[in-house]
Design a protein around this motif. Structure first.
Motif, PDB file in Angstrom:
ATOM      1  N   ILE A 156      55.867  44.954  32.072  1.00  0.00           N
ATOM      2  CA  ILE A 156      56.177  45.982  33.079  1.00  0.00           C
ATOM      3  C   ILE A 156      55.609  45.616  34.443  1.00  0.00           C
ATOM      4  CG2 ILE A 156      56.196  47.813  31.333  1.00  0.00           C
ATOM      5  CD1 ILE A 156      53.516  48.790  32.571  1.00  0.00           C
ATOM      6  N   ALA A 157      54.773  44.580  34.513  1.00  0.00           N
ATOM      7  CA  ALA A 157      54.058  44.262  35.748  1.00  0.00           C
ATOM      8  C   ALA A 157      54.886  43.375  36.662  1.00  0.00           C
ATOM      9  CB  ALA A 157      52.739  43.571  35.425  1.00  0.00           C
ATOM     10  N   THR A 158      54.692  43.527  37.966  1.00  0.00           N
ATOM     11  CA  THR A 158      55.214  42.557  38.914  1.00  0.00           C
ATOM     12  C   THR A 158      54.385  41.283  38.788  1.00  0.00           C
ATOM     13  OG1 THR A 158      53.761  43.498  40.617  1.00  0.00           O
ATOM     14  CG2 THR A 158      56.030  44.286  40.558  1.00  0.00           C
ATOM     15  N   ASP A 159      54.950  40.160  39.236  1.00  0.00           N
ATOM     16  CA  ASP A 159      54.264  38.875  39.057  1.00  0.00           C
ATOM     17  C   ASP A 159      52.881  38.863  39.690  1.00  0.00           C
ATOM     18  OD1 ASP A 159      56.450  37.922  37.694  1.00  0.00           O
ATOM     19  OD2 ASP A 159      57.311  36.848  39.409  1.00  0.00           O
ATOM     20  N   ASP A 160      52.742  39.539  40.832  1.00  0.00           N
ATOM     21  CA  ASP A 160      51.465  39.488  41.546  1.00  0.00           C
ATOM     22  C   ASP A 160      50.449  40.508  41.045  1.00  0.00           C
ATOM     23  OD1 ASP A 160      53.027  41.574  42.502  1.00  0.00           O
ATOM     24  OD2 ASP A 160      52.105  41.533  44.495  1.00  0.00           O
ATOM     25  N   LYS A 161      50.839  41.377  40.093  1.00  0.00           N
ATOM     26  CA  LYS A 161      49.905  42.376  39.562  1.00  0.00           C
ATOM     27  C   LYS A 161      49.718  42.239  38.051  1.00  0.00           C
ATOM     28  CE  LYS A 161      49.458  44.234  43.611  1.00  0.00           C
ATOM     29  NZ  LYS A 161      48.225  43.948  44.392  1.00  0.00           N
ATOM     30  N   ARG A 162      50.292  41.211  37.456  1.00  0.00           N
ATOM     31  CA  ARG A 162      50.243  41.080  36.009  1.00  0.00           C
ATOM     32  C   ARG A 162      48.820  40.845  35.505  1.00  0.00           C
ATOM     33  NH1 ARG A 162      54.116  37.549  35.694  1.00  0.00           N
ATOM     34  NH2 ARG A 162      52.678  35.803  35.464  1.00  0.00           N
ATOM     35  N   GLY A 163      48.018  40.127  36.265  1.00  0.00           N
ATOM     36  CA  GLY A 163      46.638  39.898  35.849  1.00  0.00           C
ATOM     37  C   GLY A 163      45.829  41.178  35.831  1.00  0.00           C
ATOM     38  N   LEU A 329      40.516  44.341  40.129  1.00  0.00           N
ATOM     39  CA  LEU A 329      40.527  44.322  41.590  1.00  0.00           C
ATOM     40  C   LEU A 329      40.621  42.913  42.156  1.00  0.00           C
ATOM     41  CD1 LEU A 329      37.718  46.977  42.281  1.00  0.00           C
ATOM     42  CD2 LEU A 329      40.202  47.337  42.263  1.00  0.00           C
ATOM     43  N   VAL A 330      40.125  41.914  41.410  1.00  0.00           N
ATOM     44  CA  VAL A 330      40.019  40.568  41.987  1.00  0.00           C
ATOM     45  C   VAL A 330      40.817  39.505  41.245  1.00  0.00           C
ATOM     46  CG1 VAL A 330      37.720  41.086  42.897  1.00  0.00           C
ATOM     47  CG2 VAL A 330      37.932  39.997  40.655  1.00  0.00           C
ATOM     48  N   VAL A 331      41.322  39.815  40.040  1.00  0.00           N
ATOM     49  CA  VAL A 331      41.931  38.762  39.225  1.00  0.00           C
ATOM     50  C   VAL A 331      43.177  38.175  39.867  1.00  0.00           C
ATOM     51  CG1 VAL A 331      43.305  40.388  37.844  1.00  0.00           C
ATOM     52  CG2 VAL A 331      42.673  38.166  36.886  1.00  0.00           C
ATOM     53  N   ASP A 332      43.939  38.973  40.599  1.00  0.00           N
ATOM     54  CA  ASP A 332      45.148  38.442  41.227  1.00  0.00           C
ATOM     55  C   ASP A 332      44.867  37.834  42.602  1.00  0.00           C
ATOM     56  OD1 ASP A 332      47.202  38.959  39.258  1.00  0.00           O
ATOM     57  OD2 ASP A 332      46.806  41.080  39.612  1.00  0.00           O
ATOM     58  N   ARG A 333      43.608  37.845  43.005  1.00  0.00           N
ATOM     59  CA  ARG A 333      43.206  37.145  44.231  1.00  0.00           C
ATOM     60  C   ARG A 333      42.495  35.844  43.899  1.00  0.00           C
ATOM     61  NH1 ARG A 333      40.623  42.231  47.709  1.00  0.00           N
ATOM     62  NH2 ARG A 333      42.493  43.565  47.645  1.00  0.00           N
ATOM     63  N   LEU A 334      41.507  35.921  43.013  1.00  0.00           N
ATOM     64  CA  LEU A 334      40.743  34.729  42.652  1.00  0.00           C
ATOM     65  C   LEU A 334      41.439  33.888  41.590  1.00  0.00           C
ATOM     66  CD1 LEU A 334      37.108  36.210  42.489  1.00  0.00           C
ATOM     67  CD2 LEU A 334      38.237  35.034  44.388  1.00  0.00           C
ATOM     68  N   GLY A 335      42.262  34.517  40.766  1.00  0.00           N
ATOM     69  CA  GLY A 335      42.935  33.784  39.705  1.00  0.00           C
ATOM     70  C   GLY A 335      42.197  33.879  38.388  1.00  0.00           C
ATOM     71  N   ARG A 336      42.917  33.559  37.306  1.00  0.00           N
ATOM     72  CA  ARG A 336      42.340  33.658  35.959  1.00  0.00           C
ATOM     73  C   ARG A 336      41.289  32.586  35.724  1.00  0.00           C
ATOM     74  NH1 ARG A 336      46.397  36.557  37.850  1.00  0.00           N
ATOM     75  NH2 ARG A 336      48.071  37.082  36.396  1.00  0.00           N
ATOM     76  N   THR A 463      47.837  30.983  36.187  1.00  0.00           N
ATOM     77  CA  THR A 463      49.099  31.726  36.135  1.00  0.00           C
ATOM     78  C   THR A 463      49.212  32.766  37.241  1.00  0.00           C
ATOM     79  OG1 THR A 463      48.093  33.273  34.551  1.00  0.00           O
ATOM     80  CG2 THR A 463      49.311  31.410  33.635  1.00  0.00           C
ATOM     81  N   LYS A 464      48.253  32.788  38.151  1.00  0.00           N
ATOM     82  CA  LYS A 464      48.241  33.796  39.208  1.00  0.00           C
ATOM     83  C   LYS A 464      49.531  33.758  40.031  1.00  0.00           C
ATOM     84  CE  LYS A 464      46.035  32.904  42.994  1.00  0.00           C
ATOM     85  NZ  LYS A 464      45.002  32.656  44.026  1.00  0.00           N
ATOM     86  N   GLY A 465      50.214  34.922  40.117  1.00  0.00           N
ATOM     87  CA  GLY A 465      51.377  35.051  40.974  1.00  0.00           C
ATOM     88  C   GLY A 465      52.615  34.318  40.517  1.00  0.00           C
TER      89      GLY A 465
END
Length: 502
Positions: A156-163, A329-336, A463-465
């Motif tokens: 259900i998530a957009t690519d940039d919010k999946r994390g 809050l940070v996973v889609d900025r810093l990455g997995r 896999t970020k974004g």
């Protein structure tokens, strides 16, 4: 038949006209957070079940407040703690079957059945065997939800919010833990069971009105229902979601061209995704999180803390919630990968400090008296860094890496493997600690975290974004920026070639 349990805006059956206004339609992307949050209330109920032993064990040892006619033995306490992992080994296969046959939404909803059965057994308990059975039923629910919930959130998530949505699992687990830690010591045995039932009831009522994933409908060739579901999730018109729907449909079409069976899980890029996920969930358990939490009281006692054990447990639960809230809050900025590397480093240091302290204490070292603060410092460092990375991200990565065509087959196996490792660690830690000492045992867990660091650095892809299609292209071997960077380092070190980029 399309699911009609929730209301969509009327959609014209005529082909939408793609205008510039539609392509720039903002929608209400916050909806995906609400939907994922409601889905994870079920995960909160499993956190309640996982932490249930913390306040209840003391009640069972002094059964004035329970229907048991005698106190339980230490061996029975051990089985009560570990049997939830046995149920969780079988639950994933039920969850995978439900996810593919009746949908992700109904798979999550039906997890409430074993949860309720478990609580009923705990209320009607007349002997320890009924407690064992209740723990196994809870384990089935844990296995189902840990399999289907990451799948649902990823789809259900957009690519940039999946994390962020994928990391909700850990956050809601610790919400459940904090609830049982905060309520359990101060209410009766029976009242605690009713609190758990109330959580499950709230989950069922709210999630009943949530949508099925568009991916599931596309797998069933129900494009109209997929479009309506995506409209509901994104808060957009049909024209506004058309581009994303077309992209999803292309991914599903590509996946459906491959007839998936069990052997496909162990081939090519599918196997790469599978073994990465399996190793991540294994090191999550080999970090010793369950053992550290089990021995919290011992660690506080070693530090000479005067806090009541119930208050200390609540404080640790609050620390877990605070740390777990950081990741979305940070996973889609810093990455997995970055968060996993930070997590592995912090847990290694925390376990190393605990190990060294207990070794010195066992050997009667005089420096211990000046280091009484060290166990609590190490405990907080370990828990915070675990909750930031090793706790939530293996489940988020599972929902991202596994291809659509094998997800319902591979996810249950990986989740069952996780809980098998959990059972082995929790059931057999005591004999190992008795043989080599608790300090050495903590150091062994630290070594596992070091291994996890290097595995993440060299093997786990970022896999970020990225869309599901882009992730599969990485797994298939198409090089990216990280591959070129690693190759450059290997050349500097004199190696002929570097590790293959996923």
């Amino acid at each position: 038949m399309a699911d009609r349990s929730y209301v969509y805006e009327p959609v014209s059956i005529e082909a939408p006209v793609k205008t510039q206004a539609h392509s720039m339609e903002q929608g209400q992307l916050w909806r995906q957070y609400i939907i994922a949050g409601v889905a994870n209330i079920g995960i909160m109920a499993t956190g309640f079940a996982l932490g249930w032993t913390s306040p209840v064990n003391l009640k069972l040892l002094h059964p004035d407040d329970t229907p048991l006619s005698r106190p339980v033995t230490n061996d029975e306490i051990s089985w009560i703690g570990s049997l939830i992992s046995i149920g969780a080994m079988f639950g994933p296969f039920i969850g995978g079957f439900l996810a593919s046959k009746v949908g992700r939404r109904w798979g999550i909803l039906l997890s409430s059945v074993p949860l309720i059965v478990g609580f009923i057994l705990m209320i009607a308990v007349q002997n320890v065997g009924m407690i064992y059975a209740g723990r196994v039923f809870w384990g089935l629910a844990v296995g189902i939800l840990y399999t289907v919930s990451p799948m649902y959130c990823a789809e259900i998530a957009t690519d940039d919010k999946r994390g962020a949505l994928g990391s909700f699992l850990q956050l809601f687990v610790v919400f459940g833990l904090l609830l049982v830690y905060g309520v359990g010591p101060f209410v009766s045995y029976f009242a605690l069971q009713y609190v758990g039932i109330a959580v499950v009831a709230v989950f069922c009522v709210l999630f009943f009105f949530m949508p099925e994933t568009p991916m599931y409908y596309l797998n069933k060739d129900d494009i109209d229902s997929a479009a309506k579901s995506l409209q509901f999730i994104r808060g957009k018109s049909r024209a506004g979601v058309q581009a994303e729907l077309d992209k999803m449909a292309a991914e599903v079409t590509t996946a459906n061209e491959k007839t998936a069976n069990l052997s496909d899980v162990f081939r090519g890029a599918n196997f790469k995704a599978f073994y990465i996920v399996c190793i991540l969930v294994a090191v999550q358990q080999f970090s010793g999180i369950n053992v550290v939490l089990f021995y919290m009281a011992t660690i506080f006692e070693a530090a000479g803390a005067s806090l009541d054990s119930a208050i200390a447990t609540i404080i640790i639960g609050a620390v877990q919630v605070g740390a777990s809230a950081i990741t979305p809050l940070v996973v889609d900025r810093l990455g997995r990968r970055m968060l996993l590397l930070i997590s592995c480093t912090g847990t290694t240091v925390g376990l190393g400090l605990l190990g060294v302290y207990f070794i010195l204490d066992t050997n009667g070292s005089p420096v211990v008296d000046n280091m009484r603060f060290l166990p609590i410092l190490a405990l907080v460092l370990f828990i915070v860094t675990y909750c930031v990375g090793l706790g939530p991200l293996p489940w988020a990565i599972m929902g991202e890496l596994l291809p659509i065509e094998v997800k319902a087959l591979a996810s249950p196996i990986a989740t069952a493997f996780c809980w098998m490792v959990s059972f082995l660690v929790t059931r057999y830690f005591n004999p190992i600690a008795d043989a080599v000492g608790m300090g050495v045992a903590f150091l062994i867990f630290g070594v596992c975290c070091i291994i996890a660091f290097f595995f993440t650095f060299f093997v786990v892809p970022e896999t970020k974004g990225k869309s599901f299609q882009e992730i599969q292209e990485m797994l298939a071997g198409k090089p990216g920026a990280r591959g070129l960077w690693v190759l450059t380092i290997c050349k500097v070190l004199g190696a002929d070639r570097g590790p293959k980029e996923f």
